[in-house]
Design an enzyme around this catalytic site. Structure first.
Site, PDB file in Angstrom:
ATOM      1  N   ASP A   1       0.774  -1.341   0.056  1.00  0.00           N
ATOM      2  CA  ASP A   1      -0.052   0.029   0.042  1.00  0.00           C
ATOM      3  C   ASP A   1       1.106   1.216   0.107  1.00  0.00           C
ATOM      4  O   ASP A   1       1.543   1.525   0.874  1.00  0.00           O
ATOM      5  CB  ASP A   1      -0.855  -0.212   1.214  1.00  0.00           C
ATOM      6  CG  ASP A   1      -1.779   1.151   1.340  1.00  0.00           C
ATOM      7  OD1 ASP A   1      -1.657   2.141   0.567  1.00  0.00           O
ATOM      8  OD2 ASP A   1      -2.599   1.078   2.331  1.00  0.00           O
TER       9      ASP A   1
ATOM     10  N   GLU B   1      29.837   4.154   6.153  1.00  0.00           N
ATOM     11  CA  GLU B   1      29.930   2.703   6.242  1.00  0.00           C
ATOM     12  C   GLU B   1      29.814   1.956   4.983  1.00  0.00           C
ATOM     13  O   GLU B   1      29.373   1.030   4.964  1.00  0.00           O
ATOM     14  CB  GLU B   1      28.577   2.298   7.205  1.00  0.00           C
ATOM     15  CG  GLU B   1      27.322   2.792   6.824  1.00  0.00           C
ATOM     16  CD  GLU B   1      26.261   2.259   7.957  1.00  0.00           C
ATOM     17  OE1 GLU B   1      26.063   0.930   8.159  1.00  0.00           O
ATOM     18  OE2 GLU B   1      25.486   3.154   8.452  1.00  0.00           O
TER      19      GLU B   1
ATOM     20  N   CYS C   1      26.020   4.241  11.460  1.00  0.00           N
ATOM     21  CA  CYS C   1      25.636   5.614  11.317  1.00  0.00           C
ATOM     22  C   CYS C   1      26.100   6.731  12.164  1.00  0.00           C
ATOM     23  O   CYS C   1      25.558   7.789  12.119  1.00  0.00           O
ATOM     24  CB  CYS C   1      24.149   5.551  11.099  1.00  0.00           C
ATOM     25  SG  CYS C   1      23.435   4.605   9.922  1.00  0.00           S
TER      26      CYS C   1
ATOM     27  N   HIS D   1      19.000  10.473  14.195  1.00  0.00           N
ATOM     28  CA  HIS D   1      19.348   9.529  13.309  1.00  0.00           C
ATOM     29  C   HIS D   1      18.095   9.165  12.518  1.00  0.00           C
ATOM     30  O   HIS D   1      16.952   8.805  12.952  1.00  0.00           O
ATOM     31  CB  HIS D   1      20.009   8.553  13.422  1.00  0.00           C
ATOM     32  CG  HIS D   1      20.062   7.274  12.408  1.00  0.00           C
ATOM     33  ND1 HIS D   1      20.589   7.747  11.209  1.00  0.00           N
ATOM     34  CD2 HIS D   1      19.984   6.119  12.478  1.00  0.00           C
ATOM     35  CE1 HIS D   1      20.924   6.561  10.561  1.00  0.00           C
ATOM     36  NE2 HIS D   1      20.287   5.551  11.217  1.00  0.00           N
TER      37      HIS D   1
ATOM     38  N   LYS E   1       9.006   8.078  15.979  1.00  0.00           N
ATOM     39  CA  LYS E   1       9.001   7.309  17.125  1.00  0.00           C
ATOM     40  C   LYS E   1      10.123   7.400  18.215  1.00  0.00           C
ATOM     41  O   LYS E   1       9.851   7.325  19.302  1.00  0.00           O
ATOM     42  CB  LYS E   1       9.261   5.836  16.586  1.00  0.00           C
ATOM     43  CG  LYS E   1       8.152   5.343  15.572  1.00  0.00           C
ATOM     44  CD  LYS E   1       7.956   3.935  15.599  1.00  0.00           C
ATOM     45  CE  LYS E   1       8.830   3.134  14.515  1.00  0.00           C
ATOM     46  NZ  LYS E   1       8.402   1.716  14.118  1.00  0.00           N
TER      47      LYS E   1
ATOM     48  N   THR F   1      13.706   1.568   2.688  1.00  0.00           N
ATOM     49  CA  THR F   1      14.412   2.291   3.502  1.00  0.00           C
ATOM     50  C   THR F   1      15.984   2.613   2.966  1.00  0.00           C
ATOM     51  O   THR F   1      16.829   2.724   3.650  1.00  0.00           O
ATOM     52  CB  THR F   1      14.540   2.005   5.019  1.00  0.00           C
ATOM     53  OG1 THR F   1      15.520   0.726   5.170  1.00  0.00           O
ATOM     54  CG2 THR F   1      13.107   1.757   5.613  1.00  0.00           C
TER      55      THR F   1
ATOM     56  N   SER G   1      24.277   1.476  14.462  1.00  0.00           N
ATOM     57  CA  SER G   1      24.233  -0.063  14.658  1.00  0.00           C
ATOM     58  C   SER G   1      25.484  -0.586  15.239  1.00  0.00           C
ATOM     59  O   SER G   1      26.505  -0.291  14.936  1.00  0.00           O
ATOM     60  CB  SER G   1      23.571  -0.922  13.680  1.00  0.00           C
ATOM     61  OG  SER G   1      22.337  -0.465  13.362  1.00  0.00           O
TER      62      SER G   1
HETATM   63  N1  CAA Z   1      -0.737   2.721   5.656  1.00  0.00           N
HETATM   64  C1  CAA Z   1       0.010   3.498   6.689  1.00  0.00           C
HETATM   65  N2  CAA Z   1       0.913   3.109   7.489  1.00  0.00           N
HETATM   66  C2  CAA Z   1       1.027   1.680   7.474  1.00  0.00           C
HETATM   67  C3  CAA Z   1       0.210   0.955   6.525  1.00  0.00           C
HETATM   68  C4  CAA Z   1      -0.566   1.461   5.833  1.00  0.00           C
HETATM   69  N3  CAA Z   1      -1.489   0.613   4.785  1.00  0.00           N
HETATM   70  N4  CAA Z   1       0.679  -0.410   6.632  1.00  0.00           N
HETATM   71  C5  CAA Z   1       1.720  -0.495   7.626  1.00  0.00           C
HETATM   72  N5  CAA Z   1       1.961   0.754   8.308  1.00  0.00           N
HETATM   73  C6  CAA Z   1       2.719   1.261   9.259  1.00  0.00           C
HETATM   74  C7  CAA Z   1       3.045   0.326  10.336  1.00  0.00           C
HETATM   75  O1  CAA Z   1       1.705   0.445  11.312  1.00  0.00           O
HETATM   76  C8  CAA Z   1       4.159   0.685  11.027  1.00  0.00           C
HETATM   77  O2  CAA Z   1       4.192   2.037  11.718  1.00  0.00           O
HETATM   78  P1  CAA Z   1       4.694   2.204  12.952  1.00  0.00           P
HETATM   79  O3  CAA Z   1       5.968   2.011  13.106  1.00  0.00           O
HETATM   80  O4  CAA Z   1       4.192   3.472  13.703  1.00  0.00           O
HETATM   81  O5  CAA Z   1       4.157   1.011  14.110  1.00  0.00           O
HETATM   82  C9  CAA Z   1       5.086   1.164   9.718  1.00  0.00           C
HETATM   83  O6  CAA Z   1       4.153   1.343   8.730  1.00  0.00           O
HETATM   84  C10 CAA Z   1       6.082   0.104   9.378  1.00  0.00           C
HETATM   85  O7  CAA Z   1       5.663  -1.041   9.259  1.00  0.00           O
HETATM   86  P2  CAA Z   1       5.951  -2.641   9.966  1.00  0.00           P
HETATM   87  O8  CAA Z   1       5.932  -2.360  11.603  1.00  0.00           O
HETATM   88  O9  CAA Z   1       4.937  -3.608   9.285  1.00  0.00           O
HETATM   89  O10 CAA Z   1       7.708  -2.542   9.664  1.00  0.00           O
HETATM   90  P3  CAA Z   1       8.148  -3.189   8.056  1.00  0.00           P
HETATM   91  O11 CAA Z   1       7.949  -4.733   8.019  1.00  0.00           O
HETATM   92  O12 CAA Z   1       7.830  -2.305   7.012  1.00  0.00           O
HETATM   93  O13 CAA Z   1       9.574  -3.018   8.529  1.00  0.00           O
HETATM   94  C11 CAA Z   1      11.784  -1.829   9.039  1.00  0.00           C
HETATM   95  C12 CAA Z   1      10.212  -1.512   8.943  1.00  0.00           C
HETATM   96  C13 CAA Z   1      11.809  -2.897  10.364  1.00  0.00           C
HETATM   97  C14 CAA Z   1      12.073  -0.601   9.725  1.00  0.00           C
HETATM   98  C15 CAA Z   1      12.344  -2.395   8.043  1.00  0.00           C
HETATM   99  O14 CAA Z   1      12.316  -1.496   7.096  1.00  0.00           O
HETATM  100  C16 CAA Z   1      13.771  -2.255   8.395  1.00  0.00           C
HETATM  101  O15 CAA Z   1      14.103  -3.375   8.858  1.00  0.00           O
HETATM  102  N6  CAA Z   1      14.722  -1.581   7.964  1.00  0.00           N
HETATM  103  C17 CAA Z   1      16.256  -1.655   8.130  1.00  0.00           C
HETATM  104  C18 CAA Z   1      16.637  -1.631   9.770  1.00  0.00           C
HETATM  105  C19 CAA Z   1      16.158   0.054  10.221  1.00  0.00           C
HETATM  106  O16 CAA Z   1      16.349   0.854   9.449  1.00  0.00           O
HETATM  107  N7  CAA Z   1      16.348   0.099  11.693  1.00  0.00           N
HETATM  108  C20 CAA Z   1      16.221   1.278  12.522  1.00  0.00           C
HETATM  109  C21 CAA Z   1      16.964   1.160  13.585  1.00  0.00           C
HETATM  110  S1  CAA Z   1      18.743   0.783  13.006  1.00  0.00           S
HETATM  111  C22 CAA Z   1      19.338   2.116  12.363  1.00  0.00           C
HETATM  112  O17 CAA Z   1      18.694   3.152  12.746  1.00  0.00           O
HETATM  113  C23 CAA Z   1      20.756   1.972  11.804  1.00  0.00           C
HETATM  114  C24 CAA Z   1      20.554   2.094  10.342  1.00  0.00           C
HETATM  115  O18 CAA Z   1      20.616   3.403   9.733  1.00  0.00           O
HETATM  116  C25 CAA Z   1      19.988   1.097   9.652  1.00  0.00           C
END
Ligand code: CAA
Length: 466
Positions: free
Chosen positions: A29, A81, A119, A255, A264, A162, A383
């Site tokens: 979506d 990185e 990062c 970050h 968040k 992302t 990380s």
């Molecule tokens: N309409 C609006 N929002 C929606 C939706 C819709 N139809 N469907 C889902 N969402 C929302 C969810 O409710 C959720 O919102 P909240 O976070 O507020 O709860 C959001 O979309 C994300 O959805 P999911 O919870 O289903 O998560 P995902 O499976 O898409 O995965 C993630 C998200 C875990 C960040 C993934 O993208 C990931 O692994 N990313 C890489 C790791 C990362 O960025 N980690 C961050 C911390 S570590 C770090 O920061 C170091 C770095 O740079 C990597």
């Protein structure tokens, strides 16, 4: 003597993936990407670009706009990185490129290293260089810190949306025009974690998504607690009854692996800060439910994540908290403007927080905020893992820099790529270095990489396009 960021310049590659196209191709979506993640366009690099040429492009812009000559710069640090070599530092590639413009040997007098800690390393680089100047080791010269990265994840993974790419170059000086760092309050935390890492030779990281999200929140909060303790002890901030230290931080840049993560992080921090203050009653009244606590509040991240009942209740509470008037007011005032660039560019790893800081300056200024004397709090996370919390104060001369900021103009004309073109670039198939999608103009590009089986293996050649 105030030391801090005098000016900054950005470089963003000219290609992008439109997130509506992306959502359609992956059966997601589009609202999830726009609101759930906070992304509309993801910048991606062309075949002839790498993190070193993005870093050199950002640095050249910084030098040109400030009329700087190599002799004015005593140190250049590159934090990344997306390293290109296990030994040769990225700044040597960058210096090689800049010397094509400024003359061979023109940076010879300077020093610097490549820094790595996911990062967060750019923040360590800023801190070290600010202290180099404070220690008066700089001989009247400035330092340049460049943060440059390509955020690249596996195709089809939940992290794929992302991604992003870009660089920010920052000029660090005494009596800076933009932001002076607060002294003695910078706080760090460091632990051995496997939330996100990229083993040698692997192009994309291994990610424990939900674990990394929670770890980020906890680490930044812990570093913030230490910052708070120092800020009160050294009298940087004076708290009155019922106040939170966040009331004294006007803008918050954290970050930003994706924009929603910033929101968040702010929610997590404010819950922590407000929980024991009188205003919490008002929050709970508006939220309508009590704040849940995990079965084992002293448990590990794994045990908290495994406590599904708590996780569900906490998510519900967080989402309601993020709809309260108090959160909304704090978000709009302190953070909203820092997320605008992330929405248009995506994840920049080391550069994300600094692109966010730049975004907040431009968009706060455009909405008429008087930034003079405003305190900016930074929550940097890498990380692996380490967090650094620090702050600075915007200087009276900030308008000289900020009034000229124009994100879209500085990014330049961009070209949307199709999903097929994006996947080809991601997989590195179908195009050679001379078959770039975009025709670069007045920037550094990669023209040759020495073949693996040759004597020049790994040798990179760049050229400044005119
Ligand atoms: N309409 C609006 N929002 C929606 C939706 C819709 N139809 N469907 C889902 N969402 C929302 C969810 O409710 C959720 O919102 P909240 O976070 O507020 O709860 C959001 O979309 C994300 O959805 P999911 O919870 O289903 O998560 P995902 O499976 O898409 O995965 C993630 C998200 C875990 C960040 C993934 O993208 C990931 O692994 N990313 C890489 C790791 C990362 O960025 N980690 C961050 C911390 S570590 C770090 O920061 C170091 C770095 O740079 C990597």
């Amino acid at each position: 003597m105030p030391v801090g960021i005098d000016d900054l310049a950005i470089y963003v590659p000219k290609l992008y993936v439109d997130c509506n196209d992306f959502a359609k191709a992956r059966g997601i979506d589009p609202h999830k990407l726009e609101y759930g993640i906070g992304i509309r366009k993801m910048a991606i690099v062309d075949v002839n670009q790498d993190p070193a040429c993005m870093a050199a492009n950002a640095c050249l812009k910084l030098m040109e706009k400030n009329g700087l000559q190599p002799q004015d710069i005593g140190r250049m640090y590159v934090a990344t990185e997306s390293g290109l070599d296990e030994s040769k530092a990225m700044n040597s590639f960058v210096i090689g490129m800049l010397e094509q413009v400024y003359g061979e040997g023109s940076f010879e007098h300077a020093g610097g290293i490549e820094c790595k800690f996911a990062c967060v390393s750019g923040s360590y680089a800023l801190y070290d260089n600010a202290n180099w100047i404070r220690a008066e080791e700089n001989n009247g010269k400035a330092a340049v810190v460049i943060v440059s990265d390509i955020a690249k994840y596996d195709i089809g993974s939940t992290a794929e949306y992302t991604q992003g790419a870009g660089a920010v170059a920052m000029l660090i000086k005494e009596n800076p025009r933009l932001l002076a760092f607060d002294q003695k309050v910078t706080s760090t935390i460091i632990t051995n974690e496997y939330d996100f890492y990229r083993p040698f030779g692997k192009e994309t990281p291994l990610v424990n998504g939900n674990y990394s999200n929670l770890l980020y929140l906890i680490q930044v909060r812990k570093a913030f607690d230490s910052y708070k303790e120092k800020a009160l002890r050294y009298g940087l901030i004076d708290l009155k009854d019922g106040e939170s230290i966040t009331d004294h931080i006007d803008l918050i840049s954290v970050h930003l692996p994706y924009g929603r993560m910033g929101e968040k992080a702010l929610a997590y921090l404010l819950r922590h800060e407000w929980r024991n203050l009188p205003r919490w009653k008002e929050v709970i009244r508006e939220v309508g439910i009590e704040e849940p606590t995990p079965r084992d509040p002293r448990g590990t991240i794994e045990s908290i994540l495994a406590d599904t009942e708590f996780m569900k209740a906490d998510e519900k509470f967080r989402k309601l908290f993020m709809q309260t008037a108090l959160y909304h007011e704090a978000f709009e005032k302190k953070m909203a403007s820092s997320l605008k660039a992330s929405e248009l560019i995506g994840n920049l790893y080391t550069a994300s927080m600094y692109m966010g800081f730049r975004s907040s300056l431009e968009f706060e200024y455009k909405r008429g905020t008087d930034l003079n004397g405003k305190r900016v709090g930074f929550g940097s996370y890498g990380s692996g893992s380490s967090a650094m919390v620090f702050s600075g104060v915007i200087q009276p001369s900030y308008k000289e820099i900020v009034s000229a900021m124009n994100l879209e103009e500085e990014i330049g004309t961009r070209m949307k790529v199709s999903m097929d073109e994006y996947e080809g670039l991601h997989r590195g198939i179908g195009r050679g270095l001379f078959d770039s999608i975009n025709h670069s103009n007045k920037e550094f590009v990669l023209i040759k990489i020495g073949g693996k089986l040759t004597k020049k293996a790994g040798l990179r050649e760049y050229v400044y396009t005119t």
